[in-house]
Write a protein that holds these residues in place. Structure first.
Motif, PDB file in Angstrom:
ATOM      1  N   SER A  68       0.822  -4.634  16.403  1.00 21.24           N
ATOM      2  CA  SER A  68       0.180  -4.469  17.715  1.00 21.24           C
ATOM      3  C   SER A  68      -1.328  -4.656  17.568  1.00 21.24           C
ATOM      4  O   SER A  68      -1.847  -4.683  16.439  1.00 21.24           O
ATOM      5  CB  SER A  68       0.447  -3.062  18.277  1.00 21.24           C
ATOM      6  OG  SER A  68      -0.209  -2.088  17.481  1.00 21.24           O
ATOM      7  N   GLY A  69      -2.014  -4.729  18.696  1.00 16.86           N
ATOM      8  CA  GLY A  69      -3.480  -4.782  18.666  1.00 16.86           C
ATOM      9  C   GLY A  69      -4.058  -3.485  18.125  1.00 16.86           C
ATOM     10  O   GLY A  69      -5.073  -3.483  17.418  1.00 16.86           O
ATOM     11  N   THR A  70      -3.398  -2.382  18.455  1.00 16.87           N
ATOM     12  CA  THR A  70      -3.841  -1.084  17.943  1.00 16.87           C
ATOM     13  C   THR A  70      -3.756  -1.072  16.417  1.00 16.87           C
ATOM     14  O   THR A  70      -4.699  -0.664  15.726  1.00 16.87           O
ATOM     15  CB  THR A  70      -2.955   0.041  18.524  1.00 16.87           C
ATOM     16  OG1 THR A  70      -3.066   0.001  19.945  1.00 16.87           O
ATOM     17  CG2 THR A  70      -3.357   1.411  18.020  1.00 16.87           C
ATOM     18  N   ASP A  71      -2.627  -1.556  15.892  1.00 20.05           N
ATOM     19  CA  ASP A  71      -2.491  -1.609  14.435  1.00 20.05           C
ATOM     20  C   ASP A  71      -3.494  -2.575  13.811  1.00 20.05           C
ATOM     21  O   ASP A  71      -3.966  -2.340  12.693  1.00 20.05           O
ATOM     22  CB  ASP A  71      -1.063  -2.021  14.042  1.00 20.05           C
ATOM     23  CG  ASP A  71      -0.143  -0.815  13.896  1.00 20.05           C
ATOM     24  OD1 ASP A  71      -0.552   0.291  14.304  1.00 20.05           O
ATOM     25  OD2 ASP A  71       0.971  -0.970  13.383  1.00 20.05           O
ATOM     26  N   GLU A 165     -14.563  -7.216  15.554  1.00 19.01           N
ATOM     27  CA  GLU A 165     -14.477  -7.541  16.983  1.00 19.01           C
ATOM     28  C   GLU A 165     -13.117  -7.096  17.504  1.00 19.01           C
ATOM     29  O   GLU A 165     -12.084  -7.505  16.958  1.00 19.01           O
ATOM     30  CB  GLU A 165     -14.660  -9.049  17.230  1.00 19.01           C
ATOM     31  CG  GLU A 165     -14.644  -9.378  18.727  1.00 19.01           C
ATOM     32  CD  GLU A 165     -14.687 -10.872  19.045  1.00 19.01           C
ATOM     33  OE1 GLU A 165     -14.702 -11.703  18.111  1.00 19.01           O
ATOM     34  OE2 GLU A 165     -14.689 -11.196  20.252  1.00 19.01           O
ATOM     35  N   ASP A 166     -13.120  -6.272  18.528  1.00 17.79           N
ATOM     36  CA  ASP A 166     -11.888  -5.973  19.244  1.00 17.79           C
ATOM     37  C   ASP A 166     -11.703  -7.118  20.232  1.00 17.79           C
ATOM     38  O   ASP A 166     -12.286  -7.134  21.322  1.00 17.79           O
ATOM     39  CB  ASP A 166     -11.991  -4.621  19.966  1.00 17.79           C
ATOM     40  CG  ASP A 166     -10.701  -4.271  20.711  1.00 17.79           C
ATOM     41  OD1 ASP A 166      -9.900  -5.190  20.966  1.00 17.79           O
ATOM     42  OD2 ASP A 166     -10.514  -3.088  21.050  1.00 17.79           O
ATOM     43  N   ALA A 167     -10.903  -8.101  19.776  1.00 14.82           N
ATOM     44  CA  ALA A 167     -10.701  -9.321  20.561  1.00 14.82           C
ATOM     45  C   ALA A 167      -9.356  -9.282  21.288  1.00 14.82           C
ATOM     46  O   ALA A 167      -8.798 -10.321  21.622  1.00 14.82           O
ATOM     47  CB  ALA A 167     -10.789 -10.534  19.630  1.00 14.82           C
ATOM     48  N   PHE A 189      -6.645  -8.926  17.407  1.00 14.73           N
ATOM     49  CA  PHE A 189      -6.028  -9.448  18.625  1.00 14.73           C
ATOM     50  C   PHE A 189      -4.780  -8.647  19.000  1.00 14.73           C
ATOM     51  O   PHE A 189      -4.103  -8.115  18.120  1.00 14.73           O
ATOM     52  CB  PHE A 189      -5.616 -10.912  18.425  1.00 14.73           C
ATOM     53  CG  PHE A 189      -6.781 -11.845  18.230  1.00 14.73           C
ATOM     54  CD1 PHE A 189      -7.409 -12.429  19.314  1.00 14.73           C
ATOM     55  CD2 PHE A 189      -7.263 -12.115  16.953  1.00 14.73           C
ATOM     56  CE1 PHE A 189      -8.494 -13.285  19.139  1.00 14.73           C
ATOM     57  CE2 PHE A 189      -8.346 -12.967  16.764  1.00 14.73           C
ATOM     58  CZ  PHE A 189      -8.965 -13.553  17.869  1.00 14.73           C
ATOM     59  N   SER A 190      -4.503  -8.623  20.289  1.00 11.82           N
ATOM     60  CA  SER A 190      -3.290  -7.981  20.796  1.00 11.82           C
ATOM     61  C   SER A 190      -2.433  -9.033  21.501  1.00 11.82           C
ATOM     62  O   SER A 190      -2.958  -9.893  22.211  1.00 11.82           O
ATOM     63  CB  SER A 190      -3.661  -6.892  21.806  1.00 11.82           C
ATOM     64  OG  SER A 190      -2.530  -6.538  22.584  1.00 11.82           O
ATOM     65  N   PHE A 191      -1.114  -8.926  21.300  1.00 11.54           N
ATOM     66  CA  PHE A 191      -0.193  -9.790  22.052  1.00 11.54           C
ATOM     67  C   PHE A 191       0.610  -8.966  23.056  1.00 11.54           C
ATOM     68  O   PHE A 191       1.745  -9.313  23.384  1.00 11.54           O
ATOM     69  CB  PHE A 191       0.749 -10.530  21.086  1.00 11.54           C
ATOM     70  CG  PHE A 191       0.025 -11.382  20.070  1.00 11.54           C
ATOM     71  CD1 PHE A 191      -0.946 -12.285  20.471  1.00 11.54           C
ATOM     72  CD2 PHE A 191       0.314 -11.275  18.714  1.00 11.54           C
ATOM     73  CE1 PHE A 191      -1.625 -13.074  19.537  1.00 11.54           C
ATOM     74  CE2 PHE A 191      -0.354 -12.053  17.774  1.00 11.54           C
ATOM     75  CZ  PHE A 191      -1.325 -12.953  18.189  1.00 11.54           C
ATOM     76  N   SER A 194       0.692  -8.429  28.771  1.00  8.51           N
ATOM     77  CA  SER A 194      -0.241  -8.810  29.847  1.00  8.51           C
ATOM     78  C   SER A 194      -1.463  -9.584  29.345  1.00  8.51           C
ATOM     79  O   SER A 194      -2.321  -9.974  30.137  1.00  8.51           O
ATOM     80  CB  SER A 194      -0.721  -7.560  30.595  1.00  8.51           C
ATOM     81  OG  SER A 194      -1.491  -6.759  29.714  1.00  8.51           O
ATOM     82  N   LYS A 195      -1.544  -9.813  28.042  1.00  8.90           N
ATOM     83  CA  LYS A 195      -2.690 -10.581  27.532  1.00  8.90           C
ATOM     84  C   LYS A 195      -2.494 -12.069  27.852  1.00  8.90           C
ATOM     85  O   LYS A 195      -1.385 -12.506  28.153  1.00  8.90           O
ATOM     86  CB  LYS A 195      -2.820 -10.396  26.009  1.00  8.90           C
ATOM     87  CG  LYS A 195      -2.932  -8.948  25.576  1.00  8.90           C
ATOM     88  CD  LYS A 195      -4.130  -8.255  26.176  1.00  8.90           C
ATOM     89  CE  LYS A 195      -4.385  -6.904  25.542  1.00  8.90           C
ATOM     90  NZ  LYS A 195      -4.690  -5.835  26.486  1.00  8.90           N
ATOM     91  N   ASN A 196      -3.560 -12.856  27.713  1.00  4.86           N
ATOM     92  CA  ASN A 196      -3.412 -14.292  27.980  1.00  4.86           C
ATOM     93  C   ASN A 196      -2.333 -14.906  27.096  1.00  4.86           C
ATOM     94  O   ASN A 196      -1.599 -15.790  27.527  1.00  4.86           O
ATOM     95  CB  ASN A 196      -4.739 -15.033  27.760  1.00  4.86           C
ATOM     96  CG  ASN A 196      -5.729 -14.797  28.889  1.00  4.86           C
ATOM     97  OD1 ASN A 196      -5.689 -13.729  29.514  1.00  4.86           O
ATOM     98  ND2 ASN A 196      -6.601 -15.751  29.153  1.00  4.86           N
TER      99      ASN A 196
HETATM  100  C1  LIG Z   1      -9.621  -3.834  24.372  1.00  7.78           C
HETATM  101  C2  LIG Z   1      -8.289  -3.498  23.772  1.00  7.78           C
HETATM  102  N1  LIG Z   1      -8.223  -3.021  22.523  1.00  7.78           N
HETATM  103  C3  LIG Z   1      -7.073  -2.733  21.927  1.00  7.78           C
HETATM  104  C4  LIG Z   1      -5.862  -2.915  22.577  1.00  7.78           C
HETATM  105  C5  LIG Z   1      -4.611  -2.471  21.899  1.00  7.78           C
HETATM  106  O1  LIG Z   1      -3.636  -3.468  21.812  1.00  7.78           O
HETATM  107  P1  LIG Z   1      -2.083  -3.090  21.805  1.00  7.78           P
HETATM  108  O2  LIG Z   1      -1.704  -2.644  23.167  1.00  7.78           O
HETATM  109  O3  LIG Z   1      -1.435  -4.398  21.423  1.00  7.78           O
HETATM  110  O4  LIG Z   1      -1.862  -2.057  20.766  1.00  7.78           O
HETATM  111  C6  LIG Z   1      -5.866  -3.423  23.887  1.00  7.78           C
HETATM  112  C7  LIG Z   1      -4.658  -3.704  24.666  1.00  7.78           C
HETATM  113  O5  LIG Z   1      -3.776  -3.144  25.017  1.00  7.78           O
HETATM  114  C8  LIG Z   1      -7.107  -3.715  24.507  1.00  7.78           C
HETATM  115  O6  LIG Z   1      -7.167  -4.176  25.750  1.00  7.78           O
END
Ligand SMILES: Cc1ncc(COP(=O)(O)O)c(C=O)c1O
Length: 376
Positions: A68-71, A165-167, A189-191, A194-196
């Protein structure tokens, strides 16, 4: 007189992933079938292929897929050895994960205010937040617009601190021709759907130019094992499923077309809102904006949101409470009024539908409904 139920002229959801799937059905179904028949569900050619394609797309030498983006953020900070006693500076106006991951690594988030035009970290406020304990900066490129990485980078280099960078919202965005995720120690990056570039579930990616930094996160996402069953460090399991990778590879082929359609939709909204009493998003001419969100601003935001909802229009408030005022960070001692730009944005901004499949008729309907409200 009792209020008559409002008759909606049409429905415009905030995001319509069914419309996207309707176009891509054959390609996606084929990709999923390919993985099912291969039975390689973890790792394998789809994940490796996606890593190579994202690295190329993001102008980086290395890309490491994760869950995930969080990870992606967690692993990046973990790999840099951030922990108790360390401070990490970030923008207070973002999705929770930007700061939650700092705390989950045992470090202390230090919040700074935003530039009210872009909603990104204001680099002018960064230096004052740096102390001898500062080890890193997490710079968020919010809503699809790359933040001023060169200005932030110059400060990080001067103080010898890491820059991540939190992209999550900015894949394909650029700062003066350089892609989001390519200019910092790590890009995350997060997939999220709802992301692009959204998966059919969770997914993330970490980019790095430095091979050693890429190896560190690669090791951590696989329990620190290399080779298998030989653990040099304690890591975790944070892998991207092959089915998600296969779906994302299909979607990546359409990403530029979608981001351009989003930018076209934004340009039409911009024109329609000309002269209206609505704050339009600011597009910094040094960036390529991929419009993950189109965010307007006006004082009576909550009333506008209700007005739009009654007329069949989906919206979202990103984000109603800045991070420095979240209950879980109360012990950090921030008080209301200390980050006026972020607190103002939290009270007044509203994201409108901006997804690529929107029709011109839908955009005109949304814009005229907003204007009808704003005129009063
Ligand atoms: C700015 C930002 N950082 C981090 C995240 C975390 O990504 P994820 O939901 O994939 O864990 C998100 C999205 O949800 C986000 O918009």
């Amino acid at each position: 007189m009792s209020a008559m139920p409002t008759k909606t002229a049409m429905t415009v959801p905030l995001l319509d992933l069914k419309a996207q799937y309707a176009v891509l059905r054959a390609e996606i179904d084929e990709a999923v079938k390919r993985v099912m028949e291969s039975t390689t569900f973890i790792g394998g050619p789809e994940v490796k292929g996606l890593e190579e394609e994202i690295a190329r797309y993001s102008q980086t030498k290395h890309a490491v897929a994760c869950a995930s983006g969080t990870d992606a953020l967690l692993l990046a900070m973990w790999a840099l050895g951030l922990g108790p006693g360390d401070e990490v500076v970030t923008s207070t106006y973002s999705f929770f994960a930007s700061a939650g991951t700092i705390a989950n690594n045992g470090a202390t988030p230090v919040f700074i205010d935003i530039d009210p035009r872009t909603y990104n970290m204001d680099p002018h406020r960064l230096e004052a937040a740096i102390t001898p304990r500062t080890k890193a900066v997490v710079a968020v490129s919010l809503y699809g617009q790359c933040c001023d990485i060169p200005a932030i980078q110059a400060i990080c280099q001067k103080h010898k601190i890491w820059l991540i960078e939190d992209a999550a919202q900015s894949i394909g965005s650029e700062w003066e021709g350089k892609r989001s995720g390519s200019m910092t120690d790590y890009g995350c990056f997060s997939f999220f759907p709802s992301k692009n570039l959204g998966a059919a579930g969770d997914g993330g990616m970490i980019t790095a130019q430095n091979p050693e930094l890429a190896d560190r996160v690669r090791l951590l996402r696989e329990h620190g094992a290399k080779p298998k069953y030989y653990h040099s460090v304690v890591g975790t399991n944070s892998r991207l499923d092959a089915i998600q990778a296969a779906i994302l590879r299909v979607k990546l082929r359409h990403l530029d077309r979608w981001s351009e359609a989003r930018a076209r939709n934004a340009a039409l909204y911009d024109r329609l809102f000309e002269g209206a009493r609505v704050g339009r998003p600011y597009h910094d001419p040094r960036t390529r904006h991929i419009y993950n969100q189109y965010v307007i601003r006006l004082p009576k935001r909550d009333e506008l949101r209700a007005h739009l909802s009654e007329r069949g229009i989906g919206t979202e408030v990103y984000y109603p409470v800045p991070l420095h005022l979240q209950q879980c960070f109360a012990t950090l001692g921030y008080t209301p009024g200390t980050m006026p730009e972020s607190e103002g944005a939290a009270n007044e901004t509203l994201a409108l539908p901006i997804y690529p499949e929107l029709t011109e008729e839908q955009i005109r309907y949304v814009a005229s409904t907003v204007q009808e409200f704003a005129a009063h």
